[in-house]
Motif scaffolding. Structure first.
Motif, PDB file in Angstrom:
ATOM      1  N   TRP A 171       0.825  -1.208   0.000  1.00 28.20           N
ATOM      2  CA  TRP A 171       0.000   0.000   0.000  1.00 28.20           C
ATOM      3  C   TRP A 171       0.859   1.258   0.000  1.00 28.20           C
ATOM      4  CZ3 TRP A 171      -4.617   0.472  -1.590  1.00 28.20           C
ATOM      5  CH2 TRP A 171      -5.627  -0.454  -1.310  1.00 28.20           C
ATOM      6  N   SER A 172       1.886   1.281   0.856  1.00 30.58           N
ATOM      7  CA  SER A 172       2.714   2.492   0.977  1.00 30.58           C
ATOM      8  C   SER A 172       3.466   2.785  -0.315  1.00 30.58           C
ATOM      9  CB  SER A 172       3.696   2.349   2.143  1.00 30.58           C
ATOM     10  OG  SER A 172       3.019   2.275   3.376  1.00 30.58           O
ATOM     11  N   VAL A 173       4.057   1.760  -0.916  1.00 26.20           N
ATOM     12  CA  VAL A 173       4.802   1.954  -2.167  1.00 26.20           C
ATOM     13  C   VAL A 173       3.852   2.381  -3.284  1.00 26.20           C
ATOM     14  CG1 VAL A 173       6.155   0.791  -3.950  1.00 26.20           C
ATOM     15  CG2 VAL A 173       6.679   0.395  -1.539  1.00 26.20           C
ATOM     16  N   LEU A 174       2.674   1.778  -3.343  1.00 27.09           N
ATOM     17  CA  LEU A 174       1.695   2.136  -4.373  1.00 27.09           C
ATOM     18  C   LEU A 174       1.254   3.602  -4.226  1.00 27.09           C
ATOM     19  CD1 LEU A 174      -0.067   1.147  -6.728  1.00 27.09           C
ATOM     20  CD2 LEU A 174      -1.800   0.494  -5.037  1.00 27.09           C
ATOM     21  N   ILE A 175       0.940   4.004  -2.998  1.00 19.95           N
ATOM     22  CA  ILE A 175       0.544   5.403  -2.758  1.00 19.95           C
ATOM     23  C   ILE A 175       1.681   6.346  -3.112  1.00 19.95           C
ATOM     24  CG2 ILE A 175      -0.066   7.065  -0.948  1.00 19.95           C
ATOM     25  CD1 ILE A 175      -1.524   4.727   0.463  1.00 19.95           C
ATOM     26  N   LEU A 176       2.901   5.985  -2.738  1.00 17.26           N
ATOM     27  CA  LEU A 176       4.070   6.825  -3.012  1.00 17.26           C
ATOM     28  C   LEU A 176       4.270   7.020  -4.513  1.00 17.26           C
ATOM     29  CD1 LEU A 176       6.682   8.279  -2.202  1.00 17.26           C
ATOM     30  CD2 LEU A 176       7.779   6.047  -2.014  1.00 17.26           C
ATOM     31  N   VAL A 177       4.229   5.934  -5.278  1.00 21.03           N
ATOM     32  CA  VAL A 177       4.475   6.013  -6.719  1.00 21.03           C
ATOM     33  C   VAL A 177       3.381   6.826  -7.412  1.00 21.03           C
ATOM     34  CG1 VAL A 177       4.582   4.665  -8.849  1.00 21.03           C
ATOM     35  CG2 VAL A 177       5.812   3.878  -6.824  1.00 21.03           C
ATOM     36  N   VAL A 178       2.124   6.537  -7.075  1.00 20.88           N
ATOM     37  CA  VAL A 178       1.006   7.211  -7.749  1.00 20.88           C
ATOM     38  C   VAL A 178       0.999   8.702  -7.439  1.00 20.88           C
ATOM     39  CG1 VAL A 178      -1.513   7.407  -7.856  1.00 20.88           C
ATOM     40  CG2 VAL A 178      -0.429   5.145  -7.901  1.00 20.88           C
ATOM     41  N   PHE A 179       1.080   9.049  -6.174  1.00 23.27           N
ATOM     42  CA  PHE A 179       0.915  10.468  -5.817  1.00 23.27           C
ATOM     43  C   PHE A 179       2.185  11.275  -6.058  1.00 23.27           C
ATOM     44  CE2 PHE A 179      -2.829   8.746  -3.810  1.00 23.27           C
ATOM     45  CZ  PHE A 179      -3.769   9.750  -4.048  1.00 23.27           C
ATOM     46  N   ARG A 180       3.354  10.654  -6.041  1.00 23.47           N
ATOM     47  CA  ARG A 180       4.552  11.397  -6.441  1.00 23.47           C
ATOM     48  C   ARG A 180       4.473  11.750  -7.924  1.00 23.47           C
ATOM     49  NH1 ARG A 180       9.462  11.762  -8.643  1.00 23.47           N
ATOM     50  NH2 ARG A 180      11.062  12.846  -7.433  1.00 23.47           N
ATOM     51  N   THR A 181       4.038  10.796  -8.728  1.00 23.30           N
ATOM     52  CA  THR A 181       3.889  11.051 -10.161  1.00 23.30           C
ATOM     53  C   THR A 181       2.897  12.183 -10.412  1.00 23.30           C
ATOM     54  OG1 THR A 181       4.376   8.731 -10.656  1.00 23.30           O
ATOM     55  CG2 THR A 181       3.289  10.016 -12.373  1.00 23.30           C
ATOM     56  N   LEU A 182       1.749  12.129  -9.736  1.00 24.24           N
ATOM     57  CA  LEU A 182       0.735  13.161  -9.928  1.00 24.24           C
ATOM     58  C   LEU A 182       1.212  14.523  -9.423  1.00 24.24           C
ATOM     59  CD1 LEU A 182      -2.479  11.194  -8.854  1.00 24.24           C
ATOM     60  CD2 LEU A 182      -1.766  11.784 -11.184  1.00 24.24           C
ATOM     61  N   ALA A 183       1.915  14.541  -8.279  1.00 24.56           N
ATOM     62  CA  ALA A 183       2.369  15.804  -7.708  1.00 24.56           C
ATOM     63  C   ALA A 183       3.438  16.460  -8.580  1.00 24.56           C
ATOM     64  CB  ALA A 183       2.907  15.580  -6.293  1.00 24.56           C
ATOM     65  N   VAL A 184       4.394  15.675  -9.069  1.00 24.63           N
ATOM     66  CA  VAL A 184       5.440  16.234  -9.936  1.00 24.63           C
ATOM     67  C   VAL A 184       4.822  16.744 -11.233  1.00 24.63           C
ATOM     68  CG1 VAL A 184       7.514  15.687 -11.260  1.00 24.63           C
ATOM     69  CG2 VAL A 184       7.288  14.857  -8.925  1.00 24.63           C
ATOM     70  N   ARG A 185       3.880  16.019 -11.783  1.00 28.31           N
ATOM     71  CA  ARG A 185       3.209  16.469 -13.015  1.00 28.31           C
ATOM     72  C   ARG A 185       2.447  17.769 -12.761  1.00 28.31           C
ATOM     73  NH1 ARG A 185      -0.337  11.949 -15.684  1.00 28.31           N
ATOM     74  NH2 ARG A 185       1.772  11.043 -15.809  1.00 28.31           N
ATOM     75  N   LYS A 186       1.774  17.848 -11.614  1.00 31.28           N
ATOM     76  CA  LYS A 186       1.055  19.068 -11.266  1.00 31.28           C
ATOM     77  C   LYS A 186       2.013  20.231 -11.073  1.00 31.28           C
ATOM     78  CE  LYS A 186      -2.642  21.361  -9.829  1.00 31.28           C
ATOM     79  NZ  LYS A 186      -3.800  21.649 -10.702  1.00 31.28           N
ATOM     80  N   TYR A 187       3.152  19.972 -10.455  1.00 28.14           N
ATOM     81  CA  TYR A 187       4.157  21.017 -10.233  1.00 28.14           C
ATOM     82  C   TYR A 187       4.694  21.537 -11.560  1.00 28.14           C
ATOM     83  CZ  TYR A 187       8.609  23.119  -8.916  1.00 28.14           C
ATOM     84  OH  TYR A 187       9.681  23.970  -8.786  1.00 28.14           O
TER      85      TYR A 187
END
Length: 284
Positions: free
Chosen positions: A263-279
């Motif tokens: 769960w932690s790795v999945l959340i990390l990968v998904v939301f890091r990708t979305l956050a960097v794209r948003k940035y």
């Protein structure tokens, strides 16, 4: 007449890539900047400690005698059952601070200044989340000392204890990227704080953190058992040797350590990708 040979001037442009090592160096520089800022505003750390300590005292001494864990209402049993949930709640509530900090940087124009520098775009967010992770680690250490004072104990040895704290910090780091995405999506730090807390309360309370899922209605228990937060709490109880190990047949409760990691790795990968794209889109 003299002729002046004009040479073209060059300007520094931000790098979108720059290699892994460059990205790591940039991230560490940003993390150092945020850690220095935290030391200059000690009330940030102090206020971050007060809330979890209050939860420990309130749940231990106010609700401890009325909570049933595995059929027992012994307050000493509930103290040990409670602490894994308090630890997990503490690391995840740091999400709101991460989102507010990023929203504040955006609001003050600091992100625009970073954009003008030749640095990796993702390093700004990575550095911020790493600094928040260090602050969370310090908070957990202090909280563990308080827990020992009120009667919490570890029964499975130091290696498993360190493994449990590692899972907690991994969950906190993964959730901090949710906070980063929220901070980039709102206009003010106040909105980021509200947005960071409004979803955390159901995630932390519809779980096995403060109450045995065996005492819940079946449909609510099912949601709680598949909650990523519950998996980490359950894994920590197993590694600490604390009471409250679930008898549920749900896969995350039967394989809590693996479920917590996944769960932690999945959340990390998904939301890091979305956050960097948003940035990148916000600073394009």
């Amino acid at each position: 007449m003299a002729v002046i040979d004009a040479k073209p001037t060059t300007t520094l442009a931000p790098r979108s890539g720059g290699g892994v090592m460059q990205s790591v160096r940039d991230s560490l520089v940003i993390a150092k900047r945020n850690l220095i800022r935290m030391t200059r505003i000690p009330e940030m750390i102090i206020f971050g400690l007060i809330q979890p300590i209050m939860f420990v005292v309130l749940f231990t001494y106010v609700f401890g005698g009325s909570m049933k864990v595995g059929g027992s209402t012994d307050p000493a049993t509930y103290k040990e059952f409670l602490m894994a949930g308090i630890f997990a709640q503490t690391v995840t509530f740091a999400t709101a601070g991460a989102g507010a900090g990023i929203a504040d940087d955006m609001n003050k124009g600091l992100i625009d200044r970073f954009r003008s520098l030749p640095m990796s775009r993702g390093a700004v967010l990575t550095g911020r989340t790493l600094a928040d992770l260090v602050q969370t680690m310090l908070t957990v250490i202090v909280l563990a000392v308080v827990a020992l004072i009120v009667g919490w104990r570890v029964h499975e040895g130091i290696p498993k204890m360190l493994g449990a704290f590692g899972l907690l910090l991994l969950l906190g780091y993964a959730f901090s990227w949710i906070g980063a995405l929220i901070g980039l999506s709102v206009r003010t730090p106040e909105a980021a704080t509200s947005g960071g807390l409004i979803w955390l309360f159901p995630v932390t309370f519809i779980s096995n953190a403060f109450a045995d899922t065996g005492n819940m209605t079946p449909w609510l228990a099912h949601i709680a058992e598949w909650n990523p937060f519950s998996a980490t709490v359950q894994a920590c109880r197993e590694l600490f040797g604390n009471p409250g190990v679930s008898q549920s047949n749900a896969w995350p409760m039967q394989h809590a350590v693996w479920a917590s990691l996944i769960w932690s790795v999945l959340i990390l990968v998904v939301f890091r990708t979305l956050a960097v794209r948003k940035y990148r889109s916000a600073t394009a």
